[in-house]
Design an enzyme around this catalytic site. Structure first.
Site, PDB file in Angstrom:
ATOM      1  N   ARG A  34      -5.303   2.673   2.377  1.00  0.00           N
ATOM      2  CA  ARG A  34      -5.207   4.119   2.613  1.00  0.00           C
ATOM      3  C   ARG A  34      -6.535   4.711   3.083  1.00  0.00           C
ATOM      4  O   ARG A  34      -6.553   5.698   3.831  1.00  0.00           O
ATOM      5  CB  ARG A  34      -4.732   4.814   1.330  1.00  0.00           C
ATOM      6  CG  ARG A  34      -4.359   6.298   1.499  1.00  0.00           C
ATOM      7  CD  ARG A  34      -3.708   6.823   0.225  1.00  0.00           C
ATOM      8  NE  ARG A  34      -3.184   8.176   0.385  1.00  0.00           N
ATOM      9  CZ  ARG A  34      -3.743   9.266  -0.126  1.00  0.00           C
ATOM     10  NH1 ARG A  34      -4.878   9.166  -0.824  1.00  0.00           N
ATOM     11  NH2 ARG A  34      -3.195  10.450   0.058  1.00  0.00           N
ATOM     12  N   ILE A  60      -2.938  14.164   4.567  1.00  0.00           N
ATOM     13  CA  ILE A  60      -2.303  12.900   4.206  1.00  0.00           C
ATOM     14  C   ILE A  60      -1.658  13.126   2.847  1.00  0.00           C
ATOM     15  O   ILE A  60      -2.286  13.662   1.934  1.00  0.00           O
ATOM     16  CB  ILE A  60      -3.329  11.742   4.168  1.00  0.00           C
ATOM     17  CG1 ILE A  60      -2.648  10.407   3.855  1.00  0.00           C
ATOM     18  CG2 ILE A  60      -4.462  12.006   3.207  1.00  0.00           C
ATOM     19  CD1 ILE A  60      -3.580   9.199   3.984  1.00  0.00           C
ATOM     20  N   SER A  61      -0.398  12.770   2.708  1.00  0.00           N
ATOM     21  CA  SER A  61       0.353  13.095   1.500  1.00  0.00           C
ATOM     22  C   SER A  61      -0.156  12.332   0.285  1.00  0.00           C
ATOM     23  O   SER A  61      -0.734  11.245   0.387  1.00  0.00           O
ATOM     24  CB  SER A  61       1.841  12.792   1.696  1.00  0.00           C
ATOM     25  OG  SER A  61       2.412  13.634   2.662  1.00  0.00           O
ATOM     26  N   GLN A  62       0.099  12.910  -0.887  1.00  0.00           N
ATOM     27  CA  GLN A  62      -0.182  12.269  -2.165  1.00  0.00           C
ATOM     28  C   GLN A  62       0.504  10.896  -2.202  1.00  0.00           C
ATOM     29  O   GLN A  62       1.649  10.753  -1.769  1.00  0.00           O
ATOM     30  CB  GLN A  62       0.359  13.171  -3.269  1.00  0.00           C
ATOM     31  CG  GLN A  62       0.242  12.636  -4.670  1.00  0.00           C
ATOM     32  CD  GLN A  62       1.030  13.494  -5.650  1.00  0.00           C
ATOM     33  OE1 GLN A  62       1.985  14.165  -5.268  1.00  0.00           O
ATOM     34  NE2 GLN A  62       0.637  13.462  -6.907  1.00  0.00           N
ATOM     35  N   PRO A  63      -0.158   9.859  -2.705  1.00  0.00           N
ATOM     36  CA  PRO A  63       0.442   8.522  -2.718  1.00  0.00           C
ATOM     37  C   PRO A  63       1.826   8.470  -3.364  1.00  0.00           C
ATOM     38  O   PRO A  63       2.729   7.800  -2.848  1.00  0.00           O
ATOM     39  CB  PRO A  63      -0.577   7.690  -3.500  1.00  0.00           C
ATOM     40  CG  PRO A  63      -1.887   8.367  -3.229  1.00  0.00           C
ATOM     41  CD  PRO A  63      -1.562   9.831  -3.177  1.00  0.00           C
TER      42      PRO A  63
END
Length: 215
Positions: A34, A60-63
Site C-alpha cells: 500500500r 486512498i480508502s481505509q484498508p
C-alpha cells in the site's frame, strides 16, 4: 520502517479481526504494498487504519473499507471487473490480484498516470486503464460490458442504471450511496430474470462521484 511487518499487522488487526474472512482477499492485501500508492511523505502512515490524501482532492480508502468492498464482490479469479474511480490504484491492484481482468476508469489524468506507473511496477498487466475526463461522458465502459463485478469508489446519490445495465447475470455491483457527506455501501446482484437484488452494508464516507450520475 519495516513495511512488510506493518502490512501484516494491518491485515491481522484492522481487517481479519473485523470480520473479513475471504482468504484470497486477506492474502491479496498482505501481498500488495500500500505504501507505494501514497505520497512519499505519507509512506509511514500507509498501513494506518485511515484514509489518506493522494492529491487532486482525492483519497486512498481505509484498508478495512477496501477489504470489505472487495469481499462483497465475491471474486473467484475468473471475473471481468469494472472499477469506477482508479484513484491511487491501490484498490485496482487488489482487484487485479483476485480477478482475470480489470477495467478501471479515472477522470483525473495526473492520478491515472501515477496509478498506471504503480500498477506497472507490480507487473499487473491484466489492468486496462482509461482516462475519461469529459464531464458529460457516460459512466462505465459500455463497449466491454457485461461485467461480472463492478465497484465504484466514489459516493453517489443513487445507484446509476447505466452501471446495472452493464452487469452480467449474477454480476455484483458495490457502490457507496447517500449524500455528499455520508453514504452506505450498497450491493446489487443481477438475477437470472433480470431483476436486481439489493442489500445494504456499513456506513462510509467517500469523495463524491462527479458527473451526470453524481454531483
Amino acid at each position: 520502517m519495516n513495511f512488510d511487518r506493518a502490512r501484516k499487522k494491518m491485515v491481522q488487526e484492522q481487517i481479519a479481526t473485523r470480520g473479513i474472512t475471504d482468504r484470497r482477499v486477506l492474502d491479496a492485501m498482505l501481498k500488495t504494498p500500500r505504501h507505494i500508492f501514497v505520497q512519499e511523505a505519507m509512506a509511514a502512515q500507509a498501513y494506518s487504519d485511515s484514509s489518506l490524501p493522494v492529491g487532486e482532492k482525492q483519497t486512498i480508502s481505509q484498508p478495512y473499507t477496501v477489504a470489505l468492498m472487495t469481499e462483497l464482490l465475491e471474486l473467484t479469479g475468473r471475473e471481468k471487473v469494472l472499477e469506477i474511480g482508479t484513484g491511487s490504484g491501490y484498490q485496482t491492484a487488489i482487484l487485479a490480484a483476485l480477478a482475470d481482468r480489470v477495467y478501471t476508469v479515472e477522470r483525473i489524468r495526473p492520478l491515472a498516470l501515477r496509478a498506471r506507473k504503480c500498477l506497472d511496477s507490480l507487473r499487473l498487466f491484466n489492468v486496462m486503464l482509461r482516462i475519461n475526463d469529459s464531464e458529460g461522458s457516460p459512466i462505465g465502459w459500455d463497449e466491454e460490458a457485461p461485467f461480472d463485478a463492478i465497484i465504484v469508489t466514489a459516493g453517489a446519490p443513487a445507484v446509476p442504471q447505466v452501471l446495472t445495465d452493464q452487469l452480467a447475470v449474477d454480476g455484483r455491483l458495490v457502490i457507496p450511496v447517500g449524500d455528499e457527506r455520508e453514504q452506505r455501501l450498497v450491493k446489487i446482484v443481477r438475477k437470472n430474470d433480470g431483476t436486481l437484488e439489493t442489500t445494504t452494508s456499513i456506513g462510509c464516507r467517500f469523495v463524491p462521484l462527479i458527473g451526470r450520475q453524481g454531483w
